[in-house]
Design an enzyme around this catalytic site. Sequence first.
Site, PDB file in Angstrom:
ATOM      1  N   GLU A  73       8.219  25.268   8.925  1.00 20.08           N
ATOM      2  CA  GLU A  73       7.316  26.245   8.288  1.00 20.08           C
ATOM      3  C   GLU A  73       5.852  25.977   8.597  1.00 20.08           C
ATOM      4  O   GLU A  73       5.038  26.895   8.638  1.00 20.08           O
ATOM      5  CB  GLU A  73       7.541  26.269   6.776  1.00 20.08           C
ATOM      6  CG  GLU A  73       8.846  26.927   6.345  1.00 20.08           C
ATOM      7  CD  GLU A  73      10.023  25.970   6.302  1.00 20.08           C
ATOM      8  OE1 GLU A  73       9.871  24.819   6.787  1.00 20.08           O
ATOM      9  OE2 GLU A  73      11.090  26.352   5.792  1.00 20.08           O
ATOM     10  N   PHE A 135      16.998  24.495  -8.273  1.00 20.39           N
ATOM     11  CA  PHE A 135      17.147  24.101  -6.875  1.00 20.39           C
ATOM     12  C   PHE A 135      16.082  24.802  -6.028  1.00 20.39           C
ATOM     13  O   PHE A 135      15.884  25.998  -6.134  1.00 20.39           O
ATOM     14  CB  PHE A 135      18.546  24.472  -6.377  1.00 20.39           C
ATOM     15  CG  PHE A 135      18.747  24.185  -4.919  1.00 20.39           C
ATOM     16  CD1 PHE A 135      18.715  22.871  -4.445  1.00 20.39           C
ATOM     17  CD2 PHE A 135      18.946  25.212  -4.009  1.00 20.39           C
ATOM     18  CE1 PHE A 135      18.885  22.604  -3.098  1.00 20.39           C
ATOM     19  CE2 PHE A 135      19.116  24.948  -2.659  1.00 20.39           C
ATOM     20  CZ  PHE A 135      19.091  23.638  -2.207  1.00 20.39           C
ATOM     21  N   GLN A 136      15.418  24.038  -5.210  1.00 22.00           N
ATOM     22  CA  GLN A 136      14.338  24.521  -4.335  1.00 22.00           C
ATOM     23  C   GLN A 136      13.228  25.228  -5.121  1.00 22.00           C
ATOM     24  O   GLN A 136      12.670  26.219  -4.656  1.00 22.00           O
ATOM     25  CB  GLN A 136      14.885  25.422  -3.217  1.00 22.00           C
ATOM     26  CG  GLN A 136      15.729  24.631  -2.228  1.00 22.00           C
ATOM     27  CD  GLN A 136      16.024  25.358  -0.935  1.00 22.00           C
ATOM     28  OE1 GLN A 136      16.111  26.579  -0.913  1.00 22.00           O
ATOM     29  NE2 GLN A 136      16.181  24.607   0.147  1.00 22.00           N
ATOM     30  N   LYS A 185      13.149  35.590  -6.522  1.00 23.85           N
ATOM     31  CA  LYS A 185      14.254  36.287  -5.862  1.00 23.85           C
ATOM     32  C   LYS A 185      14.687  37.535  -6.617  1.00 23.85           C
ATOM     33  O   LYS A 185      14.994  38.559  -6.003  1.00 23.85           O
ATOM     34  CB  LYS A 185      15.440  35.330  -5.699  1.00 23.85           C
ATOM     35  CG  LYS A 185      16.541  35.927  -4.850  1.00 23.85           C
ATOM     36  CD  LYS A 185      17.606  34.919  -4.481  1.00 23.85           C
ATOM     37  CE  LYS A 185      18.607  35.557  -3.510  1.00 23.85           C
ATOM     38  NZ  LYS A 185      19.667  34.622  -3.128  1.00 23.85           N
ATOM     39  N   MET A 500      -8.919   9.374  19.906  1.00 22.15           N
ATOM     40  CA  MET A 500     -10.134   9.354  19.097  1.00 22.15           C
ATOM     41  C   MET A 500     -10.119   8.153  18.146  1.00 22.15           C
ATOM     42  O   MET A 500     -11.161   7.540  17.891  1.00 22.15           O
ATOM     43  CB  MET A 500     -10.281  10.673  18.327  1.00 22.15           C
ATOM     44  CG  MET A 500     -11.636  10.854  17.693  1.00 22.15           C
ATOM     45  SD  MET A 500     -12.991  10.805  18.910  1.00 22.15           S
ATOM     46  CE  MET A 500     -13.099  12.532  19.387  1.00 22.15           C
TER      47      MET A 500
END
Lengths: 587, 164
Positions: A73, A135-136, A185, A500
């Site tokens: 993502e 969940f999630q 949802k 760097m």
Amino acid sequence: MICPRQRFPRGGWIRCVHQEIETVELTGAEIFARCLQEEGVDLVFGYPGGSVLHIYDALFKQDQVGHVLVRHEQAAVHAAEGYAKSTNRPGVVLVTSGPGATNAVTGIANAYMDSVPMVVFTGQVPTSLIGNDAFQEVDTVGITRPCVKHNFLVKDVKDLAVTIKKAFYLATTGRPGPVVVDIPKDITADRCPFHYPKSMQMRSYNPTVKGHPGQIRRAVDLLLQARQPVIYSGGGVVLGGGSKLLTEFTRLLNFPITNTLMGLGAYPASDRQFLGMLGMHGTYEANMAMHHADVLVAIGARFDDRVTGNVAKFCPNARIIHVDVDPASISKNVKVDVPIVGQVEPVLRAMLKELRARERRPDADAMEKWWKQIDEWRAMDCLKYDRESERIKPQAVIETLHRLTGGDAFITSDVGQHQMWAAQFYGFDKPNRWINSGGLGTMGFGLPAAIGTQLAHPGETVACITGESSIQMCIQELSTALQYRLPIKVLTLNNSYMGMVRQWQEFFYQGRYAMSYMEALPDFVQLAEAYGHVGMRIERPGDVEGALREALDMKDRLVFMDFITDADENVYPMVPAGAGQNEMILL
Amino acid sequence: MRHIISILMENESGALSRVAGLFSARGYNIESLTVAPTEDPTLSRLTLVTRGSEEVVEQITKQLNKLVDVVKLLDLTEHRHIEREIAMMKVRVAGGEDRAEVMRMAEIFRGRIIDVSSDTYVVELTGDSAKLDAFIEAMRPFDVVEVVRSGVMGIARGDVALRL
């Protein structure tokens, strides 16, 4: 290159209800798809999951809004940013709840720091489960609050369309930025009639567009008195589409101009009046001109610490004009004399008009003297490097790329030495061509950003200039690039170090190279081939040009070029942290 | 310097945390904060007290104005204004002597006793913060069980007003 729009079969039944929008009830997911169509969104970057399945189903059943499937993502957000920065249109992201949202946070923070117009849709657990540690489930609105322009949790399907409208409106107006819309949802399954607002007004949000006429007159007065002026312009000019007017303005006044890292391309780098980039790794002439300026015109720039160095020593003699769309950027780090709040484009237009109405011009003798001084600084040739070296110099790779692409490629980069060399050596003559992670400095940005850029510009050359460390942070996106047959050219400047970090350790930690050596590097040629691409390893300076020609000629393949470069090379000039602009380390 | 900033903002969930989050993220301090819906239920009015140099307070007001939920704000300290805070104090009053003394103190500060039990009083007091501080200090010799303060709210005098 495969058009992501073709990944969804033609459905069309959503379009059928288009005529009867007032009477037919749609699900939240269908409303979502319709809103994106109304906004003219052609591509969404995302990754599906449980909470967004209804939405993915609705997208599947239509063919106007395409979807690009990434492999992580974070990359979806960076790709959307590449899309946005190269087109000045909002990037759109769709991810699921929980880890989908948290993975996206780095990308969102990156877009926030660089003021990128973007709308990020995150799935959420059903409203009945919010707060239950389902969940999630994560508190997406809470987690993203400090790194978004604004965010929303949609709690009723009736609010969905207007919230999406607000999100696009906020993301693209005023100082742009990412807006997160969190959609539970059950909202995507609930039904209501669809109506998309034509325009949006919010009583709490009224960004200033035009500059105050009195302030513009004061600014022009000051410009005409200047004897040692400098124009310092930033990313706001690129984002605000002000590049043309900036060029006109600069030429009319015959002032020297420097760009920030984010502002490169806003003024043609090949022009005589351009001093190069300023700041920590800016050119000697740009930083010295800033230090000695008597009038400084800051346009769409925010006086970042990488630009100012020690603010106590910043532009000690200058009276400062600052044009910015965000009033909070004005006098935040450096106190200014003539603040002008407004969008870059209308303000520049008004300043040009005012300038043309005046007969007076800046003192010609003073300007001649000033240019003579600048040319002396230029003669230092601060970007020189050893062109006879037996090892590949990273600067030479970028100069060759510039020559072979006519300076007209879209260049994305990761973060570190290669980023600075790209900024210094790929002279950008056009805006929206240079896509890098400026404010947040996110390693892993370059490859996904190149994906978004290439998708937005199918026929163009897109090159990702990266290092062997940065590229590994989002290397999985090589798979996305194959899926959509994106012919990106990846130029890895491989010095086996986090360059760097190594440079700072050499300069400031007596060469104690703690954890900056990249052991156990993969064979990038084999890795590229495993992902279905072309891999090249280039070890000798004499092979650089031939390899680049060969890669650029492969118009339909991603080519991963592993340049084995001189590990001892450093980025010069350098203003050490806390030093004044004129206190540069030179080669 | 101490500033009292009054804010009208959208009465939406999360608006308060945007304000509070801004202060912690940017390292500004909040001395007190009080918030409630206004007569227009779509708006909340929030009053906060902060301290900082003129530059810092200028940044604070700019950053607050930048929050999308903030409709309008007013730095009351830039105008003639009235500030008020309310405190309630529960004091244990064992004997008759204590009872009389607490009542007398409340009277001096123009407070009221609003609850009485067999061995406690609750004193209510309204005023600016300094007056409340003074009262709390004066009550130290007694057995103070708990003190609750509302945080400062304020309104400008005369024609200046914070409204849409």
